[in-house]
Design an enzyme around this catalytic site. Sequence first.
Site, PDB file in Angstrom:
ATOM      1  CD1 TRP B 107      -1.918  -2.291   1.928  1.00 17.47           C
ATOM      2  CD2 TRP B 107      -2.924  -1.438   0.112  1.00 17.47           C
ATOM      3  NE1 TRP B 107      -2.879  -3.180   1.508  1.00 17.47           N
ATOM      4  CE2 TRP B 107      -3.512  -2.691   0.402  1.00 17.47           C
ATOM      5  CE3 TRP B 107      -3.393  -0.723  -0.991  1.00 17.47           C
ATOM      6  CZ2 TRP B 107      -4.543  -3.243  -0.363  1.00 17.47           C
ATOM      7  CZ3 TRP B 107      -4.426  -1.270  -1.754  1.00 17.47           C
ATOM      8  CH2 TRP B 107      -4.984  -2.506  -1.437  1.00 17.47           C
ATOM      9  CG  ASP B 177      -3.336   4.020   4.292  1.00 17.32           C
ATOM     10  OD1 ASP B 177      -4.382   3.896   4.956  1.00 17.32           O
ATOM     11  OD2 ASP B 177      -3.099   3.346   3.271  1.00 17.32           O
ATOM     12  CE  LYS B 201      -8.327  -2.538   5.011  1.00 16.33           C
ATOM     13  NZ  LYS B 201      -8.451  -3.829   4.464  1.00 16.33           N
TER      14      LYS B 201
END
Lengths: 365, 365
Positions: B107, B177, B201
């Site tokens: 990511w 992030d 999540k």
Amino acid sequence: MATTTTARIFNFSAGPAVLPLEVLEQAQRDLVSYPGIGMSILEISHRSKTFDEIIQGCEADMRTLANIPPNYKVLFLQGGASLQFSMVPMNLLPAGGSADYIITGAWSQKAAKEARRVGAVKVAASTEGEKFTRVPRQNELTLDPNAAFVHMTSNNTIFGTEWHDLPDVGGVPLVSDMSSDIFSGPVDVSKFGLIYAGAQKNLAPAGVTIVIIRDDLLQRSAPSLHTMLNYAVHAENQSLYNTPPVFTIYVMRLVMAWLLKHGGLRAIDAVNTRKAEKLYAEIDRSGFYRGHAQKDSRSRMNVTFRLPSEDLEKTFAKEATGAGLDGLKGHRSVGGMRASIYNAFPEAGVDALVEFMREFERKNG
Amino acid sequence: MATTTTARIFNFSAGPAVLPLEVLEQAQRDLVSYPGIGMSILEISHRSKTFDEIIQGCEADMRTLANIPPNYKVLFLQGGASLQFSMVPMNLLPAGGSADYIITGAWSQKAAKEARRVGAVKVAASTEGEKFTRVPRQNELTLDPNAAFVHMTSNNTIFGTEWHDLPDVGGVPLVSDMSSDIFSGPVDVSKFGLIYAGAQKNLAPAGVTIVIIRDDLLQRSAPSLHTMLNYAVHAENQSLYNTPPVFTIYVMRLVMAWLLKHGGLRAIDAVNTRKAEKLYAEIDRSGFYRGHAQKDSRSRMNVTFRLPSEDLEKTFAKEATGAGLDGLKGHRSVGGMRASIYNAFPEAGVDALVEFMREFERKNG
């Protein structure tokens, strides 16, 4: 579940808007534990077989409904039509090119504003001088045969106008923002280069945006584009480049199945025509109500009308809400009333509004 | 409603992920007719008082939970963390400037890739040479004091690593992030210039992205930016520039209320620590299981481990699914197993997995 159908009012909101009751009941049944998988639809992986079946089933139903040709891709994106105002020119307007925009209201203006950040925009026509009470006629369009595309807004939510016939744009790809009238009746997708629509009027709850794009146009998406703003990336990844809005797509699938079950786009077309005609007939009946849109541009989705005074309009909105007819206050830029009567809006609600309008006129006329 | 709690399995999926059962049950109750308004939460206008109360209540609970200072704005956006990979540099990286990126997994790499489309990117550190089994140490960071910002990924879903201490980046704004560990424990927001997180999540179902931004940084958003990609526009409009994903924000509000009701971030921190320690203790017990992450970088959200052979890993995944422990197959780039145990994942599911691991080792060790 005995309480589920109680206390529903008539919701004339311009969007997010009413959904079919049987869709809501189905979503409610499956919400905690989706049949056969032991978890909620809100919890499933977008890489699961269950979701594959949902998104592919949704697309298949959409293709059946609208007879979408095989050379068109269907993309499930986020960010609403507002992000498409940017993505359309980012992807389709090459350096040095220009695009034609037909301006029929606030949303067209916003679309053109974002396009100007990308390249040259020519206004093919604008009805702003007539307060957007109609869409332009063919002979009013100044079209550039070399334009990268022509952009139109098929239905103007705020002003209550809608195109009754498509403009003839020759061989230039026609791009249409159909957020507020998509699948309200048959659509010849082959006439378009690209169709986009925020879901929250005729397709699903807010949170997903549909793009239907002719596949040759995907070649225009430059590799230098940001990944999430690149149609070609989303097409290659079947809209699963990143996590899509799973639940919203699931509800859209239920709505597509509902449309098919009830006869498809021809059947809903007949219902929508009947609903709109009832309201316009009432508006035209005595002169107490005045429609905002000119007759040849009247929208079947958003019926806009004024009353003799702003005071009466306030009273109307207040008393209507009290009578279970909610969301009728018009957009501030038009004033008056707006009855949004999308696909899922029940005809009984239109009948109730007509009845209310007559009674209101009798008391106040 | 008697059937709502039946047939729930333990869902170890990396995201979209498990939600609190009481949140699902509440959403189910309100789905067809939200109390007091006569329509579904899926149908309400984003301009309604009901939605104002939901989004403002959600933000207020979030501010209480994480003690977010008043000079930070909370934005509710769409497009996932993947769109933030682009929006962060579009808004925060001025022409001629450069940004530092700390690369700790797939990511981070994707984030840096999008930033390079905007301007200069310097890699402050990368642990790719060690297969991303850990995050870098402070003395491994090459930081540019003139960087526009430093970007990090607080938890690496795929590799199962997490920062245990924040890097010291001096006066440069730190951007994180936090998609996969936001609100898993207390967070000192004042240490950050910007935090972003896809919701699916720890916060809500898929379809909304949270951005928490220090308000002085909003001045960097150039007016030439596309409207929907401009943080300042979203901040000025309280995330209502266009239609937000109403339902997803509503569920997020329920999740925030659930966190507060159960003691806030300190309480969930203790539960998350206990859940992760149980799994890591089992991994460390005999050597049959091998953790992917180095001990000082172990994630409390995603526990990655291998078995002695790929065949055993396949058998493990299959038998676990059969035993009601779903979603344990690891990401293909790491292999093996991954147990994602976010905030809402029940401790009983961790206990069941530990039990299953012992039994599996006994039969196959």
